[in-house]
Scaffold this active site. Structure first.
Site, PDB file in Angstrom:
ATOM      1  N   ASP A 222       0.748  -0.941  -0.231  1.00  0.00           N
ATOM      2  CA  ASP A 222      -0.044  -0.059  -0.134  1.00  0.00           C
ATOM      3  C   ASP A 222       0.861   1.107  -0.032  1.00  0.00           C
ATOM      4  OD1 ASP A 222      -1.723   1.947   0.618  1.00  0.00           O
ATOM      5  OD2 ASP A 222      -2.791   1.228   2.005  1.00  0.00           O
ATOM      6  N   HIS A 223       0.895   1.903  -1.311  1.00  0.00           N
ATOM      7  CA  HIS A 223       1.963   3.096  -1.452  1.00  0.00           C
ATOM      8  C   HIS A 223       1.520   4.385  -0.680  1.00  0.00           C
ATOM      9  CE1 HIS A 223       5.635   4.410  -2.764  1.00  0.00           C
ATOM     10  NE2 HIS A 223       5.305   4.452  -4.319  1.00  0.00           N
ATOM     11  N   ARG A 224       0.406   4.203  -0.122  1.00  0.00           N
ATOM     12  CA  ARG A 224       0.093   5.121   1.075  1.00  0.00           C
ATOM     13  C   ARG A 224       0.694   5.187   2.207  1.00  0.00           C
ATOM     14  NH1 ARG A 224      -6.363   4.150   1.539  1.00  0.00           N
ATOM     15  NH2 ARG A 224      -5.209   2.335   1.886  1.00  0.00           N
TER      16      ARG A 224
END
Length: 250
Positions: A222-224
């Site tokens: 999850d790049h967040r």
């Protein structure tokens, strides 16, 4: 005071056109399949995935597995490669805790324990029983728990607390001969590891071209919540643990 307006009824699912002239049967979706469809759609629509792949030499792990299984025969335990990969992922998450997280809007949940959700295919759909605190339990315990959980998953007998939660997931499709794939994150987790088949490949061993048993593993992050460098560090640690597997016994 004015009466509040009644809530609008939920929109019916949009109908999908298909060619009804082709011989076919229509199967009503089970509740499990509806849940899988909803969660995977939400995951792909709301989570920006980043994918990181490494090739990992398996020969040392396979040798250690053979030695351990010989010593465990009297206890009725037979370790699978996947049991050892579950342990390796949990230890890697303990060493790279920035990947053992949940993105929660305006905050980040940092877990101090690695609970590994393991993808299991059942007649009714995919389910993910959990090996809790996998970094701090032995391989024999992981193997025993995994076999018991997988058997009950296929019988539809898991309790909710046995498959709800977890801090990261692993999905192994090597037994189907799949070389490499990108898995969809299992929310609210921030990563899932997709494991392909181990196969004989040309490989550089001690600066010389040789043949080794190699598998490809892809982490979806999850790049967040997880920066690329942190995801890369996790994959690097995971690779090192699998290629030098004595660390899994510590």
């Amino acid at each position: 005071a004015a009466t509040a307006p009644a809530a609008a009824p939920a929109a019916a699912p949009a109908s999908v056109w298909y060619d009804e002239s082709i011989p076919h049967e229509v199967e009503k979706l089970s509740n499990i399949r509806k849940t899988i469809a909803r969660r995977l759609t939400e995951a792909k629509q709301t989570i920006p995935h980043i994918y990181l792949t490494v090739d990992i030499q398996l020969d040392a792990l396979l040798k250690l597995r053979g030695q351990l299984n010989k010593s465990l025969e009297g206890r009725g335990v037979k370790l699978s490669v996947n049991d050892m990969l579950i342990k390796a992922l949990a230890v890697a998450l303990a060493q790279v805790p920035k990947c053992n997280v949940t993105f929660a809007g305006d905050k980040l949940v940092n877990y101090s324990r690695a609970d590994i959700s393991v993808a299991v295919s059942t007649p009714t759909g995919l389910i993910t029983p959990i090996i809790r605190d996998a970094a701090n339990i032995g391989l024999a315990s992981i193997s025993t728990q995994m076999k018991e959980l997988a058997d009950r998953a296929k019988e539809g007998k898991l309790q909710p607390h046995e498959y709800q939660g977890g801090t990261a997931s692993i999905s192994n499709m090597g037994m189907f001969g799949i070389k490499q794939f990108d898995a969809v994150i299992n929310p609210p987790q921030a990563m899932i590891l997709a494991v392909g088949a181990g196969e004989k490949r040309p490989y550089i061993v001690d600066d010389a071209l040789g043949v080794a048993t190699v598998m490809s593993a892809t982490g979806s992050f999850d790049h967040r919540a997880v920066d690329g460098a942190d995801g890369a560090e996790l994959m690097k640690v995971f690779k090192a643990l699998v290629e030098s597997p004595m660390g899994l016994l510590a």
